[in-house]
Design an enzyme around this catalytic site. Structure first.
Site, PDB file in Angstrom:
ATOM      1  N   HIS A 259       0.849  -1.202   0.000  1.00  0.00           N
ATOM      2  CA  HIS A 259       0.000   0.000   0.000  1.00  0.00           C
ATOM      3  C   HIS A 259       0.883   1.250   0.000  1.00  0.00           C
ATOM      4  CE1 HIS A 259      -3.863   2.120   1.026  1.00  0.00           C
ATOM      5  NE2 HIS A 259      -2.956   3.083   1.192  1.00  0.00           N
TER       6      HIS A 259
ATOM      7  N   HIS B 207       1.474   5.469  -1.925  1.00  0.00           N
ATOM      8  CA  HIS B 207       0.960   6.584  -2.736  1.00  0.00           C
ATOM      9  C   HIS B 207       2.147   7.220  -3.452  1.00  0.00           C
ATOM     10  CE1 HIS B 207      -3.189   6.677  -1.133  1.00  0.00           C
ATOM     11  NE2 HIS B 207      -2.590   6.072  -0.118  1.00  0.00           N
TER      12      HIS B 207
ATOM     13  N   GLN C 117      -9.608   9.774  -4.526  1.00  0.00           N
ATOM     14  CA  GLN C 117      -9.232  10.377  -3.236  1.00  0.00           C
ATOM     15  C   GLN C 117     -10.343  11.245  -2.637  1.00  0.00           C
ATOM     16  OE1 GLN C 117      -5.723  10.968  -1.279  1.00  0.00           O
ATOM     17  NE2 GLN C 117      -7.566  11.111  -0.061  1.00  0.00           N
TER      18      GLN C 117
ATOM     19  N   HIS D 108      -9.337   2.009   0.349  1.00  0.00           N
ATOM     20  CA  HIS D 108      -9.165   2.633   1.648  1.00  0.00           C
ATOM     21  C   HIS D 108     -10.511   2.445   2.356  1.00  0.00           C
ATOM     22  CE1 HIS D 108      -5.767   4.426  -0.352  1.00  0.00           C
ATOM     23  NE2 HIS D 108      -5.386   5.050   0.744  1.00  0.00           N
TER      24      HIS D 108
ATOM     25  N   GLU E  38     -10.827   4.210   7.244  1.00  0.00           N
ATOM     26  CA  GLU E  38      -9.608   4.834   7.780  1.00  0.00           C
ATOM     27  C   GLU E  38     -10.072   5.961   8.687  1.00  0.00           C
ATOM     28  OE1 GLU E  38      -6.841   6.444   4.950  1.00  0.00           O
ATOM     29  OE2 GLU E  38      -5.292   6.744   6.458  1.00  0.00           O
TER      30      GLU E  38
ATOM     31  N   ASP F   7       2.518   3.135   2.858  1.00  0.00           N
ATOM     32  CA  ASP F   7       1.509   4.181   2.670  1.00  0.00           C
ATOM     33  C   ASP F   7       2.113   5.496   2.194  1.00  0.00           C
ATOM     34  OD1 ASP F   7      -1.025   5.229   2.512  1.00  0.00           O
ATOM     35  OD2 ASP F   7      -1.350   5.401   4.664  1.00  0.00           O
TER      36      ASP F   7
HETATM   37 ZN   LIG Z   1      -3.383   5.109   1.556  1.00  0.00          ZN
END
Ligand SMILES: [Zn+2]
Length: 424
Positions: free
Chosen positions: A57, A59, A152, A210, A213, A309
């Site tokens: 995971h 970005h 997002q 996601h 979270e 992440d």
């Molecule tokens: Zn993430």
């Protein structure tokens, strides 16, 4: 004649004095005390050889952008999302590509040979998608990069996000992403999970959302994700990333949820460095840890991987592409200090993510691609303790990176002897 013989190595399962023979990029022989002619040899001297580290995971479109256009003052997930929104209009494709390639160099040097990265699809220009598709091709000879179409700003909450996500998949993005807890309501979050799972089922793709979270114990999109996975026959192809609300959920409810996840074959990807940092920010004391229930998930038969992440981006100022750092934090936060627990943390950055990402070519077995890492450590637990040098990193038997062994020179008055323990 072998191309490469790695002899005298220890394997993660505890076998010692093992030899690994590599021919045509694959593991041709693997046996104790293996001796065979080879063009090249590597004497492991009892050190650990494992399959490469995998970051389940990440970005990559935001990595190495720390401080642009400003630093996250509150340290919260929500300010990070707002900050990323400020940065997006200033992004250029060249800058994203340059930062991503630099990050991939860091990763390979630390033995990370596969990364699943989410890529924001809410910018109608799909600048980051184009950039990371380009990067995926550039790094293909040495790194497996899997892209997740990630809305997002919310699939339903952000105008045009659904169309952009479909366009990103048409362009070749590998996995369907989502962010149900960021939709306007719980009902719209559940609706987004249904739409995205149906999209993945129709296209034969994997899902990685996601999911929850949040510190909200009532954020229960993971339940919907399990139900949709079951309904659509997506077992084994779906991952819930973060799932931090599970930390705060009622124990009785979780006792029902865990078997549902196991039944649906949904995997969970925790991100210990980021979860321990971003979650619990609204708490006074005691402050919740915020990471999902890793030992309980594993005990219920749910596959769990750890992800990095963020590295130096709007959400996190630190990070170094070292999955042993990630596993080390996960071990502490989840209190997985038994020997089996520590071994499971090592697996969560090697074997478990290989299965979750569908990387079937990895493994310490005959015929598997010879993607291997030689560590300056004698076993996985020592590797977690020291986070040691990656002495050699091979992909398909070809050396991609090497780091000299770390051996401190001590000059201590009255102490001529070298230290007897293995130090970093
Ligand atoms: Zn993430």
């Amino acid at each position: 004649m072998l191309d490469l013989l790695i002899s005298g190595c220890t394997l993660p399962d505890g076998r010692t004095d093992m030899g690994i023979g590599i021919h045509n990029g694959h593991i041709a022989q693997i046996a104790p005390g293996l001796r065979a002619p080879a063009h090249e040899t590597c004497q492991a001297d009892g050190q650990l050889v494992c399959t490469p580290f995998i970051d389940a995971h990440f970005h990559m479109d935001s990595t190495l952008s720390y401080g642009l256009p400003r630093v996250n003052q509150s340290g919260t997930l929500l300010e990070g999302i707002a900050l990323w929104g400020e940065l997006k209009p200033q992004l250029t494709q060249d800058a994203i590509v340059a930062r991503a390639l630099a990050y991939c160099d860091w990763a390979v040097a630390r033995g990370v040979l596969a990364i699943r990265t989410h890529v924001d699809v809410c910018d109608p220009r799909l600048l980051a998608v184009e950039a990371l598709l380009h990067v995926r091709e550039q790094v293909r000879p040495y790194l497996d990069l899997q892209l997740v179409a990630f809305p997002q700003d919310g699939l339903l909450r952000s105008a045009g996000a659904h169309d952009n996500l479909v366009r990103a998949l048409d362009m070749g993005v590998d996995v369907v992403g989502g962010i149900p807890h960021f939709e306007r309501t719980m009902a719209e979050g559940a609706e987004s999970v249904r739409i995205l799972c149906e999209l993945a089922a129709a296209r034969g793709l994997r899902v990685d959302m996601h999911c929850d979270e949040s510190d909200d114990p009532m954020s229960r999109h993971i339940e919907t994700l399990a139900a949709q996975t079951h309904r659509l026959g997506l077992q084994g192809r779906v991952a819930a990333s973060h799932a931090t609300s599970m930390h705060s959920m009622d124990n009785y409810y979780v006792s029902k949820l865990l078997p549902l996840l196991a039944e649906a074959g949904v995997a969970v990807i925790a991100n210990p460095l980021i979860n321990i940092t971003l979650q619990g920010r609204h708490d006074t004391y005691p402050k919740r840890r915020g990471m999902t229930r890793v030992p309980e998930l594993l005990a219920a038969g749910v596959p769990v991987a750890f992800g990095q992440d963020c590295v130096m981006d709007p959400w996190y100022a630190l990070g170094s592409a070292d999955m042993l750092d990630v596993a080390h934090m996960g071990l502490h936060v989840a209190q997985m200090t038994s020997r089996d627990g520590m071994q499971a943390c090592f697996d969560a950055v090697t074997r478990a993510p290989a299965a979750i990402l569908g990387l079937d070519h990895l493994g310490l077995a005959l015929g598997q691609r010879a993607d291997l890492v030689l560590l300056q450590a004698r076993d996985p637990i020592e590797a977690l303790r020291l986070r040691p040098a990656r002495l050699a990193v091979w992909r398909a038997g070809r050396l991609l990176a090497s780091t000299p062994a770390s051996r401190p020179n001590l000059h201590l008055p009255g102490r001529p002897a070298a230290p007897s323990f293995q130090a970093p």
